[in-house]
Design a protein around this motif. Structure first.
Motif, mmCIF file in Angstrom:
data_model
loop_
_atom_site.group_PDB
_atom_site.id
_atom_site.type_symbol
_atom_site.label_atom_id
_atom_site.label_comp_id
_atom_site.label_asym_id
_atom_site.label_seq_id
_atom_site.Cartn_x
_atom_site.Cartn_y
_atom_site.Cartn_z
ATOM 1 N N ARG A 12 -0.923 8.024 -20.865
ATOM 2 C CA ARG A 12 -0.452 7.394 -19.618
ATOM 3 C C ARG A 12 0.983 7.804 -19.265
ATOM 4 O O ARG A 12 1.867 6.970 -19.078
ATOM 5 N N TYR A 13 1.187 9.104 -19.211
ATOM 6 C CA TYR A 13 2.514 9.617 -18.819
ATOM 7 C C TYR A 13 2.896 9.138 -17.424
ATOM 8 O O TYR A 13 2.064 9.110 -16.522
ATOM 9 N N PHE A 14 4.130 8.754 -17.245
ATOM 10 C CA PHE A 14 4.659 8.530 -15.893
ATOM 11 C C PHE A 14 6.173 8.712 -15.955
ATOM 12 O O PHE A 14 6.768 8.626 -17.027
ATOM 13 N N PRO A 15 6.806 9.007 -14.821
ATOM 14 C CA PRO A 15 8.244 9.317 -14.836
ATOM 15 C C PRO A 15 9.058 8.168 -15.418
ATOM 16 O O PRO A 15 8.828 7.010 -15.076
ATOM 17 N N ARG A 18 7.535 8.981 -19.733
ATOM 18 C CA ARG A 18 7.172 8.174 -20.894
ATOM 19 C C ARG A 18 5.772 8.556 -21.378
ATOM 20 O O ARG A 18 4.854 8.669 -20.577
ATOM 21 N N ASP A 76 5.857 16.551 -16.137
ATOM 22 C CA ASP A 76 5.706 17.425 -14.974
ATOM 23 C C ASP A 76 6.829 18.449 -14.836
ATOM 24 O O ASP A 76 6.571 19.598 -14.542
ATOM 25 N N PRO A 87 11.570 5.557 -15.562
ATOM 26 C CA PRO A 87 12.406 4.972 -14.504
ATOM 27 C C PRO A 87 13.832 4.633 -14.957
ATOM 28 O O PRO A 87 14.686 4.365 -14.117
#
Lengths: 469, 484
Positions: free
Chosen positions: B273-276, B78, B96, B278
């Motif tokens: 604020r990239y993060f996988p 995201r 990533d 969910p």
């Protein structure tokens, strides 16, 4: 009376769904001070009940005909408000049904209303809803637990046969424990999340709150399974849970995690748990000690990961397309800032800020990434323990229901009331809270059973044994 | 001090899938605002994305065509920011683990081949469209159209291997040809299905360290890209000459003014604020899937061009034009297969056919004349059934009506006159009608021959076999000479 007995009565024409629904509606009215429901779907429920009665008469009724269900108000149901207990969604009507509700309706369950909760399911006491705090039916001076407190209170007070809740860090199990009923958090992926207004997507799971373990099995039977609209719902066969209830516990190996029986545990809770252990031993189960060495990091990791996801999940509430929009604004930025500042309550804002912080450039590795590593370790602990035993037995919460306002201004002590439940969500495992006894004041105390992924059957078998006198 | 520019391009392509990347809404361009929207792409609370498999397939196709490494496990992430046309408050993208990494595209500038390395290819969802100045938008008002929300995009990031606006142009045109060959994007820059941002910095010639870069956005055509880069090179060079520093910033190309303009810093100082993601499981791409995609890959433009030169003895230039568009190349090859004559087929496709397409602004699929039509026509010419002039007219009719050439010729009585007696009569008549021109020719005025040929052609309504006619006319005129 459990659902099986109820269905028998319906079958024998001793009662009707309409009668049943009216009885529940009367209970809701009588218990309005408990604030269990945000709103009651009186007319819809009665109309639906009449329809189901006709189906029963024709012999074409679904498996859950006669099951009257309270729905946590973070599940989308067409033509009804879904508020999440928040000002920001005060006027939101979903144009679609949550998958679980569609499945329940197909089996002729009747929805009686939307139950109260902590705002956006963030909390352990159901005190943060804009509709006010839920009170515990056993002792209205006390909280019903949270965040599915409305659902728990409604079931405990006899306002519905069962209710749906959502569990992100213990939000089904802890209120079930506080209200003396059965709460199931299924394996992550067992039940579709489509239609659940997300708090923390990789933790959230929908599950039933019921008076009996058997009723829990009835509901899971219907709501479990994969869903083309939820990629995280897993495509594994749904076993026959009623059969699981008949299983004997003789020879089952049950583990007691050493780390769960140390400081912070209320002695009366410990006493009740010890009695449960005795009961299981007497019933032929083998109870052994196991270790979950990374347990003490679980709450910290949970509050980093869950709030990170929450900060992103709640970005859509921006006052643009639906929900609350602040007036008297002069710019786009001001619309965002004011709508969100006025639309969200303190606890939600606290978690959004925490989650935004841990994902920020420069902090990601120190917080989010490390917390993910902890999550892997916690999961590893459970895997190892559940290789030695068939399920684990723990307290559901460190104490019985606490008093209203007792922890509202002390977030840390509030967060620690989830200490025995959050690890399960980190690991994605199924867990069941089942009434195990009461304290000296008569407050219910729940025991938590934790099993391997997709082994809800063992939970039902052992849970049934623990609940039966 | 002489400077050289160092340029990297970020190209976004809208994939030509039927449905959106995470829901089943249509991706059709140009529908009425907010008519192609469902709870999922509108980002309503409670909904979940489900990945469109076609997007993975298209990404793998492009990855293979650019010799990328295909990641066996790809993850969506995201990218969080607030904007009214982003209904979830985050864009589902990849961070990533994108679908493809470390590839290259060969470009050709002034006859020299150069490899431009590809850093990564990742998939993401498009945002909606904010409308500020449309007819039905009041002044000072902004409306949002969510139709574009969730249209699949691939972002292709090049390494800073591009050293001139010409190379940038060559890269883009190579890239566009490639995605059109792969049939994953229509490559239409004006409609926004192919978008390009550039990162550009200058450095003294002969040095290797990179200078401070600017990012250029809002370039809506190939020529914008060339012009914007050329402008930015001179702007940066002037600043450096004056001893000033380049500010790292995003600049917008203003085509009307022919300059790049600084975008206010506030608008792009995002921490995403990239993060996988969910809500989506990691995408596992097994080798079987890759092999299957590889087997289904079309022949790529460079290979096709080489083959055309070899197989059909075409010039490099002709082969280039014929392979520019995959459908044109396939059309040409189909004509060759049916007519057996590559040279003539090339002449016709490059000449008459391309002219007709340009005049009509048609694509090759819109033509009513199939390769079978053209091949039949070429066969008729080769067999002497009609001459070239009639063939051209027949071709024009064929394009409109979709009739087969023999039918057109039969209907109009256009078949070539090969009967020497008929031709002789016509020649005699013309000689009789044109005594002056005949005499002139016989007095050595060779130029008049063309006029006399034309006269006979007119009498035969252009149907005379030209070779036969020429021979006959010369013979008759010469016979007359001999008599003197």
């Amino acid at each position: 009376m459990d659902f099986a007995a109820l269905q028998q009565q319906l079958c024998d024409r001793q009662t009707t769904c309409v009668e049943l629904t009216e009885r529940y509606l009367a209970k809701i009215e009588k218990g309005v001070h408990l604030n269990a429901f945000i709103f009651v779907m009186r007319d819809q429920a009665l109309q639906r009940a009449a329809e189901v009665d006709r189906k029963i008469a024709k012999g074409v009724a679904g498996r859950l005909a006669g099951m009257v269900i309270g729905v946590k108000d973070n599940l989308a149901l067409t033509n009804t408000l879904t508020t999440c207990g928040s000002r920001i969604l005060h006027n939101f009507v979903a144009p679609y049904d949550a998958t679980v509700l569609r499945k329940l309706a197909q089996e002729d369950a009747i929805f009686i209303g939307k139950t109260n909760l902590d705002e956006f399911a963030m909390g352990s006491s159901s005190e943060t809803s804009i509709f006010g705090a839920v009170k515990n039916p056993i002792d209205p001076q006390r909280v019903a637990g949270g965040s599915s407190g409305g659902s728990a209170a409604a079931v405990a007070a006899g306002m519905c046969t069962a209710a749906l809740g959502s569990d992100t860090g213990g939000s089904i199990r802890q209120p079930a424990s506080f209200c003396g009923i059965v709460g199931l958090k299924p394996t992550y992926g067992r039940v579709s999340r489509y239609g659940l207004f997300a708090y923390a997507s990789s933790f959230d799971q929908i599950g039933p709150l019921t008076r009996t373990v058997g009723d829990s099995a009835h509901i899971l039977q219907v709501i479990a399974g994969c869903d083309p609209q939820d990629s995280t719902a897993v495509d594994t066969a749904v076993p026959d849970y009623q059969q699981a209830l008949q299983r004997s516990i003789v020879g089952l190996k049950i583990g007691l995690p050493r780390e769960y029986f140390t400081t912070g545990l209320d002695p009366q809770v410990e006493t009740v748990l010890n009695k449960t252990v005795e009961k299981l031993r007497n019933g032929g189960a083998q109870v052994v000690e196991v270790s979950l060495p990374h347990s003490r990091y679980a709450v910290a990791a949970y509050y980093i990961l869950a709030t990170a996801e929450a900060s992103s999940n709640l970005e859509r509430y921006d006052g643009m397309r639906y929900g609350y929009r602040a007036g008297h604004v002069r710019s786009l930025e001001e619309t965002y800032v004011k709508s969100r500042s006025q639309g969200f309550g303190d606890e939600v804002k606290r978690r959004i800020m925490l989650g935004t912080y841990v994902l920020s450039a420069g902090y990601y590795d120190a917080y989010y990434r490390r917390a993910q590593q902890v999550r892997t370790l916690v999961k590893g602990d459970f895997d190892a323990a559940l290789e030695q035993v068939d399920c684990l037995l723990t307290p559901t919460a460190p104490t019985p229901a606490f008093c209203l306002h007792e922890k509202l201004d002390d977030p840390l002590s509030m967060y620690l009331s989830d200490i025995y439940t959050v690890s399960v969500n980190l690991a994605g495992l199924p867990a069941l809270s089942v009434p195990a006894g009461t304290d000296s004041k008569g407050l219910p105390i729940g025991a938590q059973l934790i099993a391997r992924p997709f082994d809800e059957e063992t939970l039902f078998a052992v849970g049934q044994f623990v609940q039966n006198p | 001090m002489p400077y050289e520019p160092v340029i990297g391009l970020e190209v976004h392509i809208q994939l030509s899938t039927v449905s959106k990347i995470f829901c089943s809404c249509s991706t059709r361009f140009g529908a009425a605002p907010n008519t192609q929207v469902c709870p999922v792409c509108a980002g309503l609370p409670g909904v979940l994305p489900v990945l469109n498999r076609k997007v993975v397939e298209f990404a793998v196709r492009l990855g293979l065509a650019t010799q990328c490494h295909i990641n066996r496990k790809a993850v969506f992430a995201r990218k969080n920011y607030f904007y009214p046309d982003l209904p979830k408050g985050y864009q589902i993208s990849q961070f990533d683990l994108p679908f493809c990494q470390d590839g290259k595209i060969d470009i050709e500038v002034e006859g020299k081949v150069k490899a431009i390395r590809i850093n990564r290819i990742h998939a993401e969802e498009d945002a909606g469209k904010s409308m500020h100045a449309e007819t039905y938008v009041a002044a000072g008002e902004t409306l949002v159209d969510l139709n574009r929300c969730g249209v699949p995009l691939l972002e292709v990031v090049s390494e800073p291997d591009i050293f001139s606006p010409q190379e940038a142009h060559a890269y883009l045109s190579c890239f566009r040809r490639l995605v059109r060959y792969l049939e994953i994007c229509d490559g239409n820059m004006e409609e926004g299905s192919l978008r390009c941002d550039a990162n550009i910095s200058l450095r003294p010639v002969g040095t290797t360290a990179l200078g401070v870069k600017t990012e250029i956005k809002n370039m809506n055509s190939f020529s914008h890209v060339e012009k914007a880069l050329a402008y930015e090179i001179s702007r940066q060079a002037e600043l450096l000459e004056r001893g000033e520093r380049i500010v790292q910033e995003t600049r917008l190309w203003n085509d009307g003014r022919g300059i790049t303009e600084s975008m206010r810093a506030k608008e792009f100082s995002h921490d995403y604020r990239y993060f996988p993601e969910p809500d989506l499981v990691p995408v596992e791409i097994d080798s079987q899937w890759i092999d299957r995609t590889r087997a289904e890959m079309p022949e790529l433009p460079a290979a096709k061009r080489q083959r055309f030169i070899g197989d059909y003895s075409l010039s490099t230039a002709d082969a280039e034009v014929l392979t520019e568009d995959r459908r044109l190349a396939e059309y040409f090859e189909a004509v060759v297969r049916e007519s057996g004559d590559a040279r003539t087929a090339a002449t016709w496709v490059l000449g008459e056919l391309l002219r007709a397409l340009n005049e009509r602004k048609h694509t090759i699929e819109q033509l009513r004349a199939t390769p079978a039509h053209l091949a039949a026509l070429l066969k008729l010419v080769a067999a002497g059934g009609i001459n070239r002039a009639i063939a051209r007219e027949t071709f024009a009719i064929m394009l409109e009506s979709g009739q087969m050439p023999d039918e057109i010729i039969r209907e109009r009585g256009w078949s070539q006159i090969n009967d020497s007696q008929v031709l002789e009569k016509a020649v005699d008549a013309v000689i009789a009608e044109c005594p002056d021109e005949t005499a002139a020719f016989r007095n050595g005025k060779e130029k008049v021959f063309g006029f006399l040929m034309g006269q006979v052609m007119r009498r035969t309504r252009g149907q005379a076999n030209p070779q036969q006619l020429e021979q006959l006319l010369r013979q008759k005129l010469d016979d007359g000479n001999k008599r003197y």
